[in-house]
Design a protein around this motif. Structure first.
Motif, PDB file in Angstrom:
ATOM      1  N   ARG A  30       0.835  -1.207   0.000  1.00 46.44           N
ATOM      2  CA  ARG A  30       0.000   0.000   0.000  1.00 46.44           C
ATOM      3  C   ARG A  30       0.866   1.251   0.000  1.00 46.44           C
ATOM      4  N   SER A  31       0.250   2.356  -0.406  1.00 48.91           N
ATOM      5  CA  SER A  31       0.852   3.677  -0.252  1.00 48.91           C
ATOM      6  C   SER A  31       0.276   4.358   0.981  1.00 48.91           C
ATOM      7  N   PHE A  32       0.924   5.433   1.404  1.00 49.42           N
ATOM      8  CA  PHE A  32       0.372   6.204   2.507  1.00 49.42           C
ATOM      9  C   PHE A  32      -0.944   6.853   2.082  1.00 49.42           C
ATOM     10  N   PRO A  33      -1.904   6.928   2.988  1.00 44.43           N
ATOM     11  CA  PRO A  33      -3.193   7.547   2.650  1.00 44.43           C
ATOM     12  C   PRO A  33      -3.112   9.074   2.713  1.00 44.43           C
ATOM     13  N   THR A  34      -2.324   9.657   1.813  1.00 43.26           N
ATOM     14  CA  THR A  34      -2.271  11.114   1.726  1.00 43.26           C
ATOM     15  C   THR A  34      -3.682  11.633   1.424  1.00 43.26           C
ATOM     16  N   PRO A  35      -3.925  12.928   1.586  1.00 47.19           N
ATOM     17  CA  PRO A  35      -5.265  13.438   1.268  1.00 47.19           C
ATOM     18  C   PRO A  35      -5.743  13.056  -0.127  1.00 47.19           C
ATOM     19  N   TRP A  36      -4.852  13.121  -1.128  1.00 47.12           N
ATOM     20  CA  TRP A  36      -5.263  12.765  -2.492  1.00 47.12           C
ATOM     21  C   TRP A  36      -5.564  11.276  -2.612  1.00 47.12           C
ATOM     22  N   VAL A  37      -4.685  10.447  -2.044  1.00 49.02           N
ATOM     23  CA  VAL A  37      -4.879   8.997  -2.097  1.00 49.02           C
ATOM     24  C   VAL A  37      -6.185   8.616  -1.386  1.00 49.02           C
ATOM     25  N   ALA A  38      -6.438   9.237  -0.231  1.00 51.57           N
ATOM     26  CA  ALA A  38      -7.665   8.949   0.517  1.00 51.57           C
ATOM     27  C   ALA A  38      -8.902   9.396  -0.262  1.00 51.57           C
ATOM     28  N   PHE A  39      -8.799  10.551  -0.926  1.00 53.50           N
ATOM     29  CA  PHE A  39      -9.922  11.039  -1.724  1.00 53.50           C
ATOM     30  C   PHE A  39     -10.264  10.048  -2.837  1.00 53.50           C
ATOM     31  N   CYS A  40      -9.225   9.544  -3.516  1.00 58.74           N
ATOM     32  CA  CYS A  40      -9.455   8.578  -4.602  1.00 58.74           C
ATOM     33  C   CYS A  40     -10.080   7.295  -4.085  1.00 58.74           C
ATOM     34  N   LYS A  41      -9.662   6.880  -2.891  1.00 56.78           N
ATOM     35  CA  LYS A  41     -10.216   5.643  -2.310  1.00 56.78           C
ATOM     36  C   LYS A  41     -11.665   5.844  -1.881  1.00 56.78           C
ATOM     37  N   LEU A  42     -11.923   6.948  -1.174  1.00 53.42           N
ATOM     38  CA  LEU A  42     -13.268   7.191  -0.655  1.00 53.42           C
ATOM     39  C   LEU A  42     -14.274   7.518  -1.758  1.00 53.42           C
ATOM     40  N   SER A  43     -13.796   8.198  -2.808  1.00 50.59           N
ATOM     41  CA  SER A  43     -14.692   8.592  -3.893  1.00 50.59           C
ATOM     42  C   SER A  43     -14.961   7.468  -4.879  1.00 50.59           C
ATOM     43  N   GLY A  44     -14.171   6.397  -4.804  1.00 47.63           N
ATOM     44  CA  GLY A  44     -14.352   5.278  -5.730  1.00 47.63           C
ATOM     45  C   GLY A  44     -13.523   5.391  -6.997  1.00 47.63           C
ATOM     46  N   LEU A  45     -12.719   6.476  -7.131  1.00 49.52           N
ATOM     47  CA  LEU A  45     -11.888   6.627  -8.326  1.00 49.52           C
ATOM     48  C   LEU A  45     -10.893   5.481  -8.471  1.00 49.52           C
TER      49      LEU A  45
END
Length: 394
Positions: A133-148
């Motif tokens: 995994r990568s660190f859940p940076t704000p961008w990474v977390a946004f992509c995960k939570l948004s379904g991107l």
């Protein structure tokens, strides 16, 4: 100068048979190495300590009077550990006989490596994405939570959290090591510090991985196989899991991304609410579908010597009474991996049971990983105590 090559730390809570199996695999995997093993019990109510202590006299048991959490329990043992390397290991795991030794050699040859993770598979032989995994940076977390990340699974821009674009069968540098298996350099731990006890459950592995990299080390993913029965120890559709997991992410953001705190807190709270809604709605639907799709014809293949087959068969039937028939794969005449070449014959089986020690753990993991059918259920029968360990057991 360290007293041991490796210190193994396992935190237990009410999973004595999983832990017994885990300890058997660790003992086989560390043969010939100078090793100490700690088990920290978080006030189990299943008689874990009474059951395990006489069976593993060489293990140091630490008994807590309360469930102090994963981070604090690990820290109790780490503070006593005298190994050049420290392995934090979940009790519901099985390691191959060669894996730990291989990782020791890798760490010896790569002084820049602060820690390694491994290729984890679940009780159906399927690869677990949290292995890398990568660190859940704000961008990474946004992509995960948004379904991107699900919409663009091969994109390095949108799908960095689980790194699906990296080959799971090759080594890579990664950000996060899974708390189920963290093989750490003790010197790196000295620099980075212990697990942050603000994380009661989940997130502490991300936090420690982050600090190891901040200390100047690299984290690696090495494709040595590890069976992790429960995957992430909790079902993703479970509401308690959702709240605990995303609550841990909030702690992480407050600590390392304070400027994005307001935005991320709002986004994560929205994500939690959405996921809880889906869990409640889809959870009941999934349960209904599972009841409808319940396997009607369960067929089991047992890998063992003929002399042990009857005892293994009885244990399987006792635990899985709806089993339609049980066949033997005789380890006196056949090798485990020969079964992979008989795909048509293997299609008729829904379950597989390996008898230990007739089959080595390394062979079990290789078969599970290479088997195409990822819906099959794998069990391990232990000849010494007559216990059958299966996915979903306690």
């Amino acid at each position: 100068m360290y007293k041991y090559k490796l210190s193994v730390v396992i935190v237990n809570y009410n999973v004595k048979y999983f832990l017994e199996q885990c300890l058997r695999s660790v003992e086989a995997a560390v043969a010939g190495l100078e090793v100490e093993i700690f088990v920290v019990d978080n006030h189990s109510a299943d008689g874990s300590l009474e059951y395990l202590k006489p069976r593993f006299p060489g293990v140091t048991f630490i008994a807590n009077e309360d469930n102090v959490g994963f981070a604090r329990a690990n820290n109790q043992a780490i503070q006593q550990a005298g190994g050049e390397y420290v392995l934090l290991l979940n009790p519901d795991t099985v390691a191959g006989e060669e894996s730990i030794r291989t990782l020791c050699f890798f760490m010896d040859e790569h002084p820049e490596c602060g820690g390694t993770g491994v290729k984890m598979i679940n009780g159906n032989g399927a690869f677990l994405a949290e292995s890398k995994r990568s660190f859940p940076t704000p961008w990474v977390a946004f992509c995960k939570l948004s379904g991107l990340s699900k919409i663009f699974p091969r994109s390095q821009a949108f799908s960095r959290y689980g790194l699906p674009f990296l080959d799971a069968n090759k080594p890579h540098t990664v950000d996060v090591l899974s708390g189920a298996f963290m093989f750490l350099r003790h010197d790196a731990l000295e620099k980075a510090g212990l697990l942050d006890e603000a994380f009661f459950m989940y997130g502490e592995d991300i936090d420690l991985s982050y600090r190891i990299k901040q200390s100047g080390y690299l984290n690696y993913y090495i494709p040595e196989r590890l069976l992790h029965y429960k995957g992430e120890s909790t079902r993703h559709g479970d509401i308690k899991y959702i709240k605990a997991f995303y609550g841990a992410m909030l702690i992480f953001y407050r600590k390392y991304y304070p400027r994005s705190g307001f935005l991320m807190r709002g986004l994560i709270r929205i994500g939690i609410a959405v996921k809880i809604l889906f869990a409640r709605f889809l959870g009941s639907s999934k349960d209904k579908r599972k009841r409808k799709q319940k396997i009607k014809h369960r067929r089991l293949l047992v890998f063992c010597r003929e002399e042990h087959f009857e005892a293994a068969r009885k244990a399987c039937i006792r635990q899985i009474p709806d089993m339609e028939f049980v066949n033997l794969w005789d380890m006196e005449e056949e090798r485990v991996m020969d079964a992979i070449n008989r795909r048509n014959q293997m299609k008729s089986f829904t379950d597989y049971a390996f008898c230990f020690p007739d089959v080595r753990f390394e062979q079990m993991l290789l078969f599970m990983d290479k088997q195409v059918n990822k819906k099959a259920v794998y069990h391990i029968y232990h000849k010494e105590n007559g216990v059958l360990v299966s996915p979903g057991d306690k």
